[in-house]
Design an enzyme around this catalytic site. Sequence first.
Site, PDB file in Angstrom:
ATOM      1  N   ALA A 210       0.829  -1.216   0.000  1.00 39.58           N
ATOM      2  CA  ALA A 210       0.000   0.000   0.000  1.00 39.58           C
ATOM      3  C   ALA A 210       0.869   1.274   0.000  1.00 39.58           C
ATOM      4  CB  ALA A 210      -0.885  -0.011   1.245  1.00 39.58           C
ATOM      5  N   GLY A 212       0.254   1.379  -3.263  1.00 41.51           N
ATOM      6  CA  GLY A 212       0.146   0.585  -4.480  1.00 41.51           C
ATOM      7  C   GLY A 212       1.005   1.026  -5.648  1.00 41.51           C
ATOM      8  N   ASP A 229      -0.834  -6.234   2.430  1.00 39.07           N
ATOM      9  CA  ASP A 229      -0.632  -5.062   3.298  1.00 39.07           C
ATOM     10  C   ASP A 229      -1.916  -4.852   4.101  1.00 39.07           C
ATOM     11  OD1 ASP A 229      -0.187  -2.387   4.344  1.00 39.07           O
ATOM     12  OD2 ASP A 229       1.337  -2.149   2.781  1.00 39.07           O
ATOM     13  N   ASP A 265       8.534  -3.917   0.057  1.00 35.11           N
ATOM     14  CA  ASP A 265       8.866  -2.531   0.392  1.00 35.11           C
ATOM     15  C   ASP A 265       8.279  -2.195   1.758  1.00 35.11           C
ATOM     16  OD1 ASP A 265       9.847   0.060  -0.028  1.00 35.11           O
ATOM     17  OD2 ASP A 265       8.088   0.733  -1.137  1.00 35.11           O
ATOM     18  N   LYS A 294      14.676  -0.916   4.804  1.00 37.73           N
ATOM     19  CA  LYS A 294      14.721   0.401   5.467  1.00 37.73           C
ATOM     20  C   LYS A 294      15.832   0.407   6.508  1.00 37.73           C
ATOM     21  CE  LYS A 294      10.885   0.648   3.272  1.00 37.73           C
ATOM     22  NZ  LYS A 294      10.882   1.144   1.923  1.00 37.73           N
TER      23      LYS A 294
END
Length: 340
Positions: A210, A212, A229, A265, A294
């Site tokens: 999300a 998207g 998600d 991600d 991350k």
Amino acid sequence: MPEDTLPAQPGRWLWTCRAGFEPHLFEELAWAGASPRMLGEVLVESEKRPTEPPVFARTGIRVLASFPTDQTPEQLAEAIAARTAEAAPAGSLVLQAFLPDSPAGNRLADEADALLEAVRARLPADRLLEETWRAREASATLVELCVAPGVVMVGSVPAREALSLAPGGRQRMRRSGDSPSRAAMKLEEALVSLPFEPGRGEVCVDLGAAPGGWTQRLVARGARVIAVDPAKLMPELARQPRVEHVQESAFSYAPEEPADWLFCDMAWRPLEVAQLLAKWGRRGWATHLVANIKLPIKDKNPILVRVRHILTQDGGWQGLTMRQLYHDRDEVTVTAHRGL
Ligand SMILES: C[S@@+](CC[C@H](N)C(=O)[O-])C[C@H]1O[C@@H](n2cnc3c(N)ncnc32)[C@H](O)[C@@H]1O
């Protein structure tokens, strides 16, 4: 950090990175025994090129020469062209100029453009390859001018060994009339580095999908996407027949059948994400991997060493690449595959 940019020494490697990431690049090069030296903002040189390309380097060139900028532009262009012709006497050349990606560096755009044109005019036109995208197949040499405050550094690298074919590794993905999200541009940039992309009919699982951006880019390529998600997807995607939204945590999700591609991600802790991706590798749940890890932490390199270990040793992912791409902020992008 030196106040003025120091000239890189011929024979050494010149690397450039995202502003603020110099210490991480420096540390990687030091750990690889490459004797780094900080030259200035976003510029680090090293004695050798490490076997594993540095994660935090956007690009790297072997230094041919450094020139102070206190001579006339004509003299400078003449000297650069002569040194280039001497160092690469045959074959195609891709000639580019880049600026250190810092406020002081970015102010030199006009000087860099003028110098590039002046050098170009002094090299044999039939050796200059204009279609940069053909550089690898044409076995061209990439010659880059780094136009920094007070110094111009010239270096080269065989295109096949270059970390990026974009000047200074600034691989801009934005196309005119197009306004993709930054997330979507990260994915596009990651896919540029791969020999093939997800295509029509392939099954992609997108963890942390999300709102998207990635899912949308994958659907545009003709793929079928399972978007995992707990958060909502953009309404136009939620209506897309080739998108299935699984509104649960990626940590509890298990695919019904193996996917062709695993994308990730997820905004979550790097080691836990790496363990999740390793589980997908061990269980053979996907063939290709593209993941954004991350890194909102101070000690990035020690974590990346562990992420690499988890993915390859625990997960069995092969051909692993790990790079901070131009569109990556406090994060790096990993690609890998299993049993091809
Ligand atoms: C940077 S956004 C992803 C952006 C997306 N790639 C795009 O292009 O729109 C990070 C996402 O990770 C999701 N996320 C965080 N923890 C998650 C989990 N355990 N399972 C699935 N998604 C998670 C968040 O809900 C958020 O939507």
